[in-house]
Design a protein around this motif. Structure first.
Motif, mmCIF file in Angstrom:
data_model
loop_
_atom_site.group_PDB
_atom_site.id
_atom_site.type_symbol
_atom_site.label_atom_id
_atom_site.label_comp_id
_atom_site.label_asym_id
_atom_site.label_seq_id
_atom_site.Cartn_x
_atom_site.Cartn_y
_atom_site.Cartn_z
ATOM 1 N N GLY A 87 10.670 0.192 3.408
ATOM 2 C CA GLY A 87 9.556 -0.256 4.224
ATOM 3 C C GLY A 87 9.853 -0.279 5.702
ATOM 4 N N GLU A 88 11.091 -0.639 6.084
ATOM 5 C CA GLU A 88 11.433 -0.795 7.497
ATOM 6 C C GLU A 88 12.441 0.230 8.002
ATOM 7 N N GLY A 89 13.008 1.038 7.116
ATOM 8 C CA GLY A 89 13.951 2.065 7.534
ATOM 9 C C GLY A 89 15.305 1.526 7.965
ATOM 10 N N ILE A 90 15.708 0.378 7.430
ATOM 11 C CA ILE A 90 16.993 -0.225 7.771
ATOM 12 C C ILE A 90 18.094 0.375 6.897
ATOM 13 N N ASP A 91 19.213 0.711 7.508
ATOM 14 C CA ASP A 91 20.343 1.280 6.776
ATOM 15 C C ASP A 91 21.027 0.182 5.972
ATOM 16 N N LEU A 92 21.045 0.321 4.654
ATOM 17 C CA LEU A 92 21.689 -0.655 3.771
ATOM 18 C C LEU A 92 22.920 -0.077 3.078
ATOM 19 N N SER A 93 23.507 0.959 3.662
ATOM 20 C CA SER A 93 24.663 1.587 3.025
ATOM 21 C C SER A 93 25.868 0.651 2.985
ATOM 22 N N HIS A 94 25.877 -0.384 3.822
ATOM 23 C CA HIS A 94 26.970 -1.350 3.820
ATOM 24 C C HIS A 94 26.648 -2.561 2.948
ATOM 25 N N SER A 95 25.480 -2.573 2.331
ATOM 26 C CA SER A 95 25.075 -3.675 1.469
ATOM 27 C C SER A 95 25.449 -3.386 0.022
ATOM 28 N N HIS A 96 25.343 -4.403 -0.825
ATOM 29 C CA HIS A 96 25.681 -4.216 -2.229
ATOM 30 C C HIS A 96 24.837 -5.138 -3.097
ATOM 31 N N THR A 97 24.683 -4.748 -4.356
ATOM 32 C CA THR A 97 23.956 -5.554 -5.334
ATOM 33 C C THR A 97 24.959 -6.237 -6.247
ATOM 34 N N VAL A 98 24.746 -7.535 -6.489
ATOM 35 C CA VAL A 98 25.679 -8.334 -7.282
ATOM 36 C C VAL A 98 25.052 -8.617 -8.648
ATOM 37 N N PRO A 99 25.568 -8.041 -9.711
ATOM 38 C CA PRO A 99 25.026 -8.310 -11.049
ATOM 39 C C PRO A 99 25.135 -9.791 -11.416
ATOM 40 N N GLY A 100 24.052 -10.337 -11.950
ATOM 41 C CA GLY A 100 24.066 -11.703 -12.417
ATOM 42 C C GLY A 100 23.946 -12.762 -11.342
ATOM 43 N N TRP A 101 23.744 -12.347 -10.096
ATOM 44 C CA TRP A 101 23.607 -13.309 -8.980
ATOM 45 C C TRP A 101 22.142 -13.357 -8.565
ATOM 46 N N HIS A 102 21.555 -14.555 -8.559
ATOM 47 C CA HIS A 102 20.138 -14.623 -8.223
ATOM 48 C C HIS A 102 19.945 -14.763 -6.712
ATOM 49 N N SER A 103 18.865 -14.214 -6.217
ATOM 50 C CA SER A 103 18.593 -14.196 -4.782
ATOM 51 C C SER A 103 18.342 -15.601 -4.248
ATOM 52 N N PRO A 104 18.877 -15.919 -3.068
ATOM 53 C CA PRO A 104 18.547 -17.187 -2.429
ATOM 54 C C PRO A 104 17.062 -17.237 -2.071
ATOM 55 N N VAL A 105 16.477 -18.415 -2.118
ATOM 56 C CA VAL A 105 15.043 -18.589 -1.859
ATOM 57 C C VAL A 105 14.839 -19.710 -0.846
ATOM 58 N N THR A 106 13.901 -19.501 0.068
ATOM 59 C CA THR A 106 13.490 -20.538 1.009
ATOM 60 C C THR A 106 11.984 -20.732 0.919
ATOM 61 N N VAL A 107 11.551 -21.960 0.803
ATOM 62 C CA VAL A 107 10.135 -22.311 0.901
ATOM 63 C C VAL A 107 9.927 -22.946 2.274
ATOM 64 N N SER A 108 9.033 -22.371 3.053
ATOM 65 C CA SER A 108 8.767 -22.851 4.402
ATOM 66 C C SER A 108 7.343 -23.378 4.472
ATOM 67 N N MET A 109 7.187 -24.582 5.003
ATOM 68 C CA MET A 109 5.870 -25.212 5.147
ATOM 69 C C MET A 109 5.561 -25.374 6.630
ATOM 70 N N ALA A 110 4.498 -24.723 7.083
ATOM 71 C CA ALA A 110 4.136 -24.745 8.496
ATOM 72 C C ALA A 110 2.983 -25.709 8.733
ATOM 73 N N TYR A 111 3.167 -26.610 9.688
ATOM 74 C CA TYR A 111 2.115 -27.548 10.065
ATOM 75 C C TYR A 111 2.431 -28.112 11.443
ATOM 76 N N GLU A 112 1.378 -28.450 12.190
ATOM 77 C CA GLU A 112 1.491 -29.053 13.513
ATOM 78 C C GLU A 112 2.417 -28.261 14.429
ATOM 79 N N GLY A 113 2.343 -26.927 14.359
ATOM 80 C CA GLY A 113 3.133 -26.077 15.230
ATOM 81 C C GLY A 113 4.606 -26.001 14.885
#
Length: 356
Positions: A87-113
């Motif tokens: 989607g963004e054309g970023i080079d990920l050749s230095h990245s890797h996929t880890v079997p059995g490791w779940h992705s970190p997640v962030t929930v962000s709540m926006a209010y009052e600026g």
């Protein structure tokens, strides 16, 4: 950037590394959630987050961006990798996929600026681990004109010194010091940095000052270029080599979600630095990109590209009275044309294709 790249230039403009999160963003909250009650948000979006905010902002400004990160082998990891690489054309050749490791997640709540975030994840095993080692992986860090790092007190990152020795220009920000010591000596990479870009609170705590501008002058004793971001007050920078200072006010906008605004600011500043712009223009451009980003959902997919910057300049810049400060955009945007609208954060990760 094409005008300043030389023949035989490095394969990438900027290299960075860090943790990619799957961000789930709720907006349209009237107030902070109250214990024991249920709150409904009027808006929701999902997008890659964490270091993906910076990587996407750099790529959308036309910089050839290389990211080293771990990705889980779950649906969230597949979505983030697909979004960044294809989607963004970023080079990920230095990245890797880890079997059995779940992705970190962030929930962000926006209010009052502002926004409140809740995150969950586990540190990824190193790439040299048996489950992730790639003997054919390219040299890391790769040759790059610039590198961006988020400094962590007491946790030196050896790759920064390696990149600096090879001639990369190092730009760094910093997060909250959970130890509350606020000791500049704990930022081991600071001597290798060309520019240090903390926010006002961080800068004042590290320098024991009570004014962001005083903090910037104090930090200039440690780095060639100290930049302090001041939120609605704009940004202030000190060049220790020339003695030059620059101050640029913020652009007033109605903020939908401030997630990742600091990352987008750094990306804008790095872009201007690599292009060789004057200090004040770099500050103004960084502030503009950050201001445009907070009007969209999410940290990564809210980042503006050149068409969005051109649209702002044509329709909002001059009429709003900011024209004089941003006249340097005229030549830059002369050949900028409309393009496919950038991808934005959406409520779901995707729909199944229609049956049949």
């Amino acid at each position: 950037m094409a005008q300043v790249r030389t023949p035989g230039a490095n394969g990438c403009d900027v290299y960075l590394t860090g943790t990619v999160f799957l961000d789930i963003i709720f907006t349209g909250l009237d107030s902070a959630p109250v214990r024991g009650t249920e709150s409904w948000a009027r808006g929701m979006g999902s997008s890659p987050g964490g270091i993906a905010n910076m990587a996407t902002a750099l790529a959308r400004l036309g910089l050839r961006t290389s990211l080293a990160a771990a990705f889980g082998d779950d649906m969230y990891g597949d979505y983030c990798r697909e979004s960044l690489e294809h989607g963004e054309g970023i080079d990920l050749s230095h990245s890797h996929t880890v079997p059995g490791w779940h992705s970190p997640v962030t929930v962000s709540m926006a209010y009052e600026g502002e926004r409140t975030m809740i995150s969950h994840g586990h540190e990824a095993p190193p790439k040299s681990a048996a489950t992730a080692y790639d003997p054919d992986a390219p040299e890391c860090p790769p040759p790059a004109d610039a590198c961006v790092s988020s400094l962590v007190p007491g946790r030196p990152q050896e790759w920064v010194a390696t990149a600096a020795r090879r001639g990369s220009r190092i730009f760094a920000d910093v997060g909250w010091d959970e130890t509350e010591r606020w000791d500049l000596a704990s930022l081991a990479e600071l001597p290798d940095c060309e520019a240090f870009l903390p926010n006002a609170v961080e800068a004042m705590r590290y320098t024991r000052t009570d004014c962001p501008r005083a903090a910037a002058h104090a930090l200039s004793a440690y780095v060639p270029l100290a930049v302090v971001t001041m939120g609605s007050e704009g940004a202030y920078a000190v060049d220790s080599g020339t003695g030059e200072t620059a101050a640029v006010p913020a652009i007033a906008v109605d903020a939908l979600d401030t997630t990742g605004a600091g990352d987008v600011f750094v990306a804008g500043f790095v872009t201007g630095s690599l292009a060789g712009w004057p200090l004040a223009d770099r500050l103004a451009f960084a502030g503009l990109t950050a201001a445009l980003s907070v009007q969209e959902f999410g940290g990564s997919l809210s980042a503006p590209g050149w068409p969005e910057i051109a649209a702002w300049w044509r329709h909002a810049g001059a009429p709003a009275g900011t024209g004089k400060r941003y006249t340097f955009l005229d030549d830059l945007l002369a050949s900028c044309t409309q393009s496919t609208p950038p991808r934005r954060a959406v409520p779901t990760l995707g729909f199944r294709p229609p049956a049949g």
